[in-house]
Write an enzyme that holds these catalytic residues in place. Structure first.
Site, PDB file in Angstrom:
ATOM      1  N   THR A  53      -9.818  -2.889   8.543  1.00 27.64           N
ATOM      2  CA  THR A  53      -9.608  -4.292   8.910  1.00 27.64           C
ATOM      3  C   THR A  53     -10.801  -4.836   9.679  1.00 27.64           C
ATOM      4  OG1 THR A  53      -7.232  -3.869   9.011  1.00 27.64           O
ATOM      5  CG2 THR A  53      -8.016  -5.874  10.085  1.00 27.64           C
ATOM      6  N   TYR A 141      -7.100   9.790   9.422  1.00 26.22           N
ATOM      7  CA  TYR A 141      -6.727   8.599   8.662  1.00 26.22           C
ATOM      8  C   TYR A 141      -6.531   9.011   7.212  1.00 26.22           C
ATOM      9  CZ  TYR A 141      -7.095   3.623   7.231  1.00 26.22           C
ATOM     10  OH  TYR A 141      -6.868   2.366   6.729  1.00 26.22           O
ATOM     11  N   LYS A 169      -3.025   8.487  11.257  1.00 24.28           N
ATOM     12  CA  LYS A 169      -2.683   7.163  10.737  1.00 24.28           C
ATOM     13  C   LYS A 169      -2.333   7.362   9.274  1.00 24.28           C
ATOM     14  CE  LYS A 169      -4.256   2.477   9.726  1.00 24.28           C
ATOM     15  NZ  LYS A 169      -5.395   1.527   9.662  1.00 24.28           N
ATOM     16  N   VAL A 209      -0.318   1.457  13.498  1.00 21.81           N
ATOM     17  CA  VAL A 209      -1.636   0.827  13.575  1.00 21.81           C
ATOM     18  C   VAL A 209      -1.587  -0.303  12.559  1.00 21.81           C
ATOM     19  CG1 VAL A 209      -4.120   1.093  13.311  1.00 21.81           C
ATOM     20  CG2 VAL A 209      -2.753   3.010  14.170  1.00 21.81           C
TER      21      VAL A 209
END
Length: 301
Positions: A53, A141, A169, A209
């Site tokens: 992001t 991640y 995540k 998240v």
């Protein structure tokens, strides 16, 4: 029932990276203002910088470091800051990790190496090399849709033994695999897919998240609070009401970065343009986003 570990808090925002109007430079004062808003007015426990992001593919190493330092200055020492340091190269990831630690990050978001599609043994070695190179904890991640390869649950079970690998995540859309990892390790499991925030909590997840937290942080955190308080019906109701906006922002064909910045700019919060190859959203998209945002914010359930 033992509460899940929450080393970075529960409600984490995957913060956009504000740029100047031309897009050529960071808007560091804007980043500081947005970060302050998210953790004071918005109620986010912590921030994740330089992630997907945050447009990490189009920011330079120097920009990444400057952003962490500026946000740390703005929010003070007590707000958890994680810095995305993923790359396709282990050596480059290690370099980014050390720079983020020096700039004031409390933790590192480390994605599996992308494009080269390494086997699981190589992925495990990559994460261990990064963890061995720093003194702060890692959040793994797992986002195979972008990297082309999973961090398999069996690999996570092995990585959980490293003293600086603390969290995940999860964007794998594999609740069964997540539940296995949660059950057999002390890793804090954070949802990276808004529609699965509550389902992951139900199997022992730590929190989220979230890209949506840039624009509706309170609405995203509300189901966490209701679930923590044992009001599962309210948690489900609060979760469901976020889904129309989540679908527009994350599953309508545009990257979440584009939709988040579109809404932030319309709401008068710092964001600026996206960098190419991303393109701005159309006016029709903005109208739909504003309508869904207004409906969510007007819902008092």
């Amino acid at each position: 029932m033992t509460a899940p570990p929450t080393p970075f808090g529960r409600a984490l925002c995957a913060m956009v990276t504000p740029f100047t109007p031309s897009g050529d430079a960071l808007d560091l004062p804007g980043a500081q203002k947005l970060a302050g808003h998210l953790v004071t007015s918005g109620g986010c426990d912590g921030l994740v910088l330089n992630g997907t992001t945050g447009e990490s593919p189009t920011t330079s190493d120097a920009e990444k470091t400057a952003l962490v330092a500026a946000v740390r200055e703005a929010v003070g020492p007590d707000v958890p800051l994680l810095a995305g340091v993923g790359s396709a190269s282990t050596a480059h990831t290690v370099e980014l990790a050390r720079e983020a630690e020096r700039a004031g990050a409390d933790g590192l978001l480390v994605v599996s190496p992308y494009y080269s599609r390494p086997p699981q043994a190589a992925i495990e070695a990559h994460f261990c090399r990064v963890a061995d190179a720093v003194g702060i904890p890692l959040m793994l991640y797992d986002i195979p849709a972008r990297t082309g390869v999973r961090i398999e649950p069996a690999t996570m079970l092995r990585l959980a033994g490293h003293p600086r690998i603390a969290a995940v995540k999860d964007c794998s859309y594999d609740l069964l695999g997540a539940a296995r990892v949660i059950d057999r390790t002390g890793l804090a499991h954070y949802s990276g897919s808004e529609e699965l925030n509550l389902p992951l909590l139900a199997v022992g997840g730590a929190g989220f998240v979230s890209t949506l937290a840039n624009v509706v942080p309170h609405a995203m955190a509300a189901p966490l609070r209701a679930h923590r308080d044992g009001d599962v019906d309210r948690a489900a109701r609060l979760h469901r009401r976020t889904l129309p906006l989540a679908e527009l922002m994350m599953a309508s064909g545009l990257p979440g970065t584009v939709t988040a910045k579109t809404l932030l700019n319309a709401l008068g919060l710092p964001a600026g343009p996206v960098r190419e190859p991303l393109q701005p959203a159309s006016s029709d998209v903005l109208d739909a986003l504003l309508a869904a945002y207004g409906e969510l914010m007007g819902d008092d359930c």
